[in-house]
Motif scaffolding. Structure first.
Motif, PDB file in Angstrom:
ATOM      1  N   ASP A 199       0.835  -1.196   0.000  1.00  0.00           N
ATOM      2  CA  ASP A 199       0.000   0.000   0.000  1.00  0.00           C
ATOM      3  C   ASP A 199       0.876   1.254   0.000  1.00  0.00           C
ATOM      4  O   ASP A 199       1.990   1.230   0.510  1.00  0.00           O
ATOM      5  CB  ASP A 199      -0.884   0.046   1.257  1.00  0.00           C
ATOM      6  CG  ASP A 199      -2.019  -0.960   1.186  1.00  0.00           C
ATOM      7  OD1 ASP A 199      -2.182  -1.597   0.129  1.00  0.00           O
ATOM      8  OD2 ASP A 199      -2.733  -1.102   2.192  1.00  0.00           O
ATOM      9  N   GLN A 244       1.171   1.824   5.745  1.00  0.00           N
ATOM     10  CA  GLN A 244       0.636   0.940   6.797  1.00  0.00           C
ATOM     11  C   GLN A 244       1.378  -0.391   6.767  1.00  0.00           C
ATOM     12  O   GLN A 244       1.529  -1.053   7.786  1.00  0.00           O
ATOM     13  CB  GLN A 244      -0.862   0.699   6.571  1.00  0.00           C
ATOM     14  CG  GLN A 244      -1.697   1.868   7.024  1.00  0.00           C
ATOM     15  CD  GLN A 244      -3.139   1.437   7.232  1.00  0.00           C
ATOM     16  OE1 GLN A 244      -3.894   1.298   6.290  1.00  0.00           O
ATOM     17  NE2 GLN A 244      -3.503   1.229   8.475  1.00  0.00           N
ATOM     18  N   ASP A 271       0.231   3.973   1.687  1.00  0.00           N
ATOM     19  CA  ASP A 271       0.088   4.807   2.891  1.00  0.00           C
ATOM     20  C   ASP A 271       1.030   4.433   4.029  1.00  0.00           C
ATOM     21  O   ASP A 271       0.883   4.928   5.145  1.00  0.00           O
ATOM     22  CB  ASP A 271      -1.369   4.768   3.378  1.00  0.00           C
ATOM     23  CG  ASP A 271      -1.809   3.362   3.719  1.00  0.00           C
ATOM     24  OD1 ASP A 271      -0.994   2.426   3.598  1.00  0.00           O
ATOM     25  OD2 ASP A 271      -2.977   3.191   4.116  1.00  0.00           O
ATOM     26  N   ARG A 295      -1.944   4.725   9.282  1.00  0.00           N
ATOM     27  CA  ARG A 295      -1.758   5.410   8.010  1.00  0.00           C
ATOM     28  C   ARG A 295      -0.847   6.626   8.225  1.00  0.00           C
ATOM     29  O   ARG A 295      -1.015   7.356   9.194  1.00  0.00           O
ATOM     30  CB  ARG A 295      -3.145   5.857   7.536  1.00  0.00           C
ATOM     31  CG  ARG A 295      -3.224   6.272   6.127  1.00  0.00           C
ATOM     32  CD  ARG A 295      -4.671   6.541   5.770  1.00  0.00           C
ATOM     33  NE  ARG A 295      -5.027   5.805   4.570  1.00  0.00           N
ATOM     34  CZ  ARG A 295      -4.627   6.166   3.360  1.00  0.00           C
ATOM     35  NH1 ARG A 295      -3.899   7.253   3.195  1.00  0.00           N
ATOM     36  NH2 ARG A 295      -4.959   5.447   2.312  1.00  0.00           N
ATOM     37  N   ARG A 306       1.207  -3.846  11.709  1.00  0.00           N
ATOM     38  CA  ARG A 306       0.596  -2.914  10.739  1.00  0.00           C
ATOM     39  C   ARG A 306       0.418  -1.564  11.422  1.00  0.00           C
ATOM     40  O   ARG A 306      -0.259  -1.459  12.441  1.00  0.00           O
ATOM     41  CB  ARG A 306      -0.741  -3.475  10.287  1.00  0.00           C
ATOM     42  CG  ARG A 306      -1.385  -2.661   9.180  1.00  0.00           C
ATOM     43  CD  ARG A 306      -2.431  -3.489   8.490  1.00  0.00           C
ATOM     44  NE  ARG A 306      -3.349  -2.702   7.695  1.00  0.00           N
ATOM     45  CZ  ARG A 306      -3.146  -2.394   6.411  1.00  0.00           C
ATOM     46  NH1 ARG A 306      -2.051  -2.783   5.799  1.00  0.00           N
ATOM     47  NH2 ARG A 306      -4.054  -1.707   5.751  1.00  0.00           N
TER      48      ARG A 306
HETATM   49 MG    MG Z   1      -4.259   1.779   4.397  1.00  0.00          MG
END
Ligand code: MG
Ligand code: UDP
Length: 312
Positions: free
Chosen positions: A94, A98, A96, A200, A197
């Motif tokens: 991703d 994360q 962002d 963001r 994780r």
């Molecule tokens: Mg995300």
């Protein structure tokens, strides 16, 4: 010659994170002993994302960009990245942050040790709402219970796939895609790599509730026939209950007599059961049509020994 890694990054309205995310990913990739390319797939962004991508691509020739004409959704954006990736291994991540880019090193290590698929398994999720974590927790378990193939728990699309896995993805052109399920369907040697994780980096989630529900539904309908077999089961049970009821009515009728409306009730229940059973039968044919329509390869080869294919 050094092997090539392709990083696939789907982006949808990510102007707040893009530049920083590009820099952090590049930093990590530079430290690995591989050539690399970063493929951005712009999924119809309406903000400054595309302008930033143009700028980044003009500064760095390792960056390649495919831009959609509108928003087609994350799963198709990743697919488009796979379509143009040239790497010996592909890494889906991703934008962002994360999925921390630093985990890529562990994914690559697992690949070097023989994994065909190294998937990120979320040991912990930071900075996400209780609702998101709770629904994800329930959904992953429901999916595992329903799916005909073992889809790993608490696992997203953050993963490394070997070229041979990517080549199978290229052959699977189903429209309503659930990449994790497709990966589970293929088999291969899949190894988990645990990671935390993070929150963001900036901006808001681009996965609206509607998009999440669609993904959840695609996951179940693409990889499980159980919803369709519900009718068969219910129909069977209803028929059995009606048959038992009728036997009881006959016995009662012979001994003390029964009111006529009870016969009608038993008859209606029986007919309902038969209808549902027949719907289940139709469902079974639909399953088969659906299988043909998906056009998946019939099987996936892990390895061939002394198999030469004669071409005519
Ligand atoms: Mg995300
Ligand atoms: N994304 C995309 N198309 C969409 C929605 C999301 O390409 O329609 C991208 C998004 O830019 C991000 C990744 O998919 O790189 C994951 O999305 P997001 O972080 O918003 O989802 P969440 O992590 O909240 O589930």
């Amino acid at each position: 010659m050094r092997r090539l890694l392709s990083l696939i990054v789907p982006v949808f309205n990510e102007q707040e994170v893009l530049r920083h995310s590009y820099e952090r990913m590049s930093e990590v990739m530079r430290q690995l002993d591989y050539d690399y390319e970063i493929i951005y797939v712009n999924d119809g962004s309406r903000d400054d994302t595309m302008r930033q991508l143009r700028a980044i691509a003009s500064e760095d020739d390792r960056v390649r960009v495919r831009s959609f004409s509108r928003n087609f959704g994350h799963q198709l954006a990743v697919t488009a990245g796979m379509d143009i990736a040239r790497g010996d291994a592909l890494i889906i991540i991703d934008a962002d942050l994360q999925d921390p880019p630093e985990v890529i090193e562990a994914l690559v290590k697992a690949w070097n040790e023989g994994a065909d698929i190294a998937y990120g398994k979320r040991a912990k999720r930071e900075g996400e709402t209780f609702m998101k974590k709770f629904t994800a927790f329930c959904y992953y378990r429901l999916l595992t219970a329903m799916s005909a193939y073992p889809i790993p728990l608490d696992t997203g699309d953050f993963r490394l796939i070997d070229r041979k896995v990517a080549d199978v993805f290229l052959k699977m052109r189903e429209h309503n895609r659930f990449l994790r399920g497709m990966s589970a369907w293929m088999g291969f040697n899949a190894v988990p790599v645990e990671y935390v994780r993070h929150e963001r980096y900036a901006g808001k989630t681009k996965y609206t509730l509607k998009k999440m529900l669609k993904l959840a539904f695609d996951g179940i309908t693409g990889f499980s026939y159980k919803p369709l077999s519900i009718a068969t089961w219910l129909g069977g049970i209803t028929c059995a209950v009606a048959a038992l009821g009728l036997v009881a009515l006959i016995v009662l009728a012979c001994t003390c007599g029964v009111p006529p409306w009870l016969w009608a009730v038993a008859g209606v229940v029986l007919m309902q059961g038969v209808t549902m059973l027949l719907m289940g039968v139709q469902g079974a044919y639909m399953n088969r049509m659906y299988d043909e329509l998906k056009g998946r390869p019939l099987y996936v080869i892990g390895e061939d020994i002394n198999v030469s294919v004669e071409k005519e």
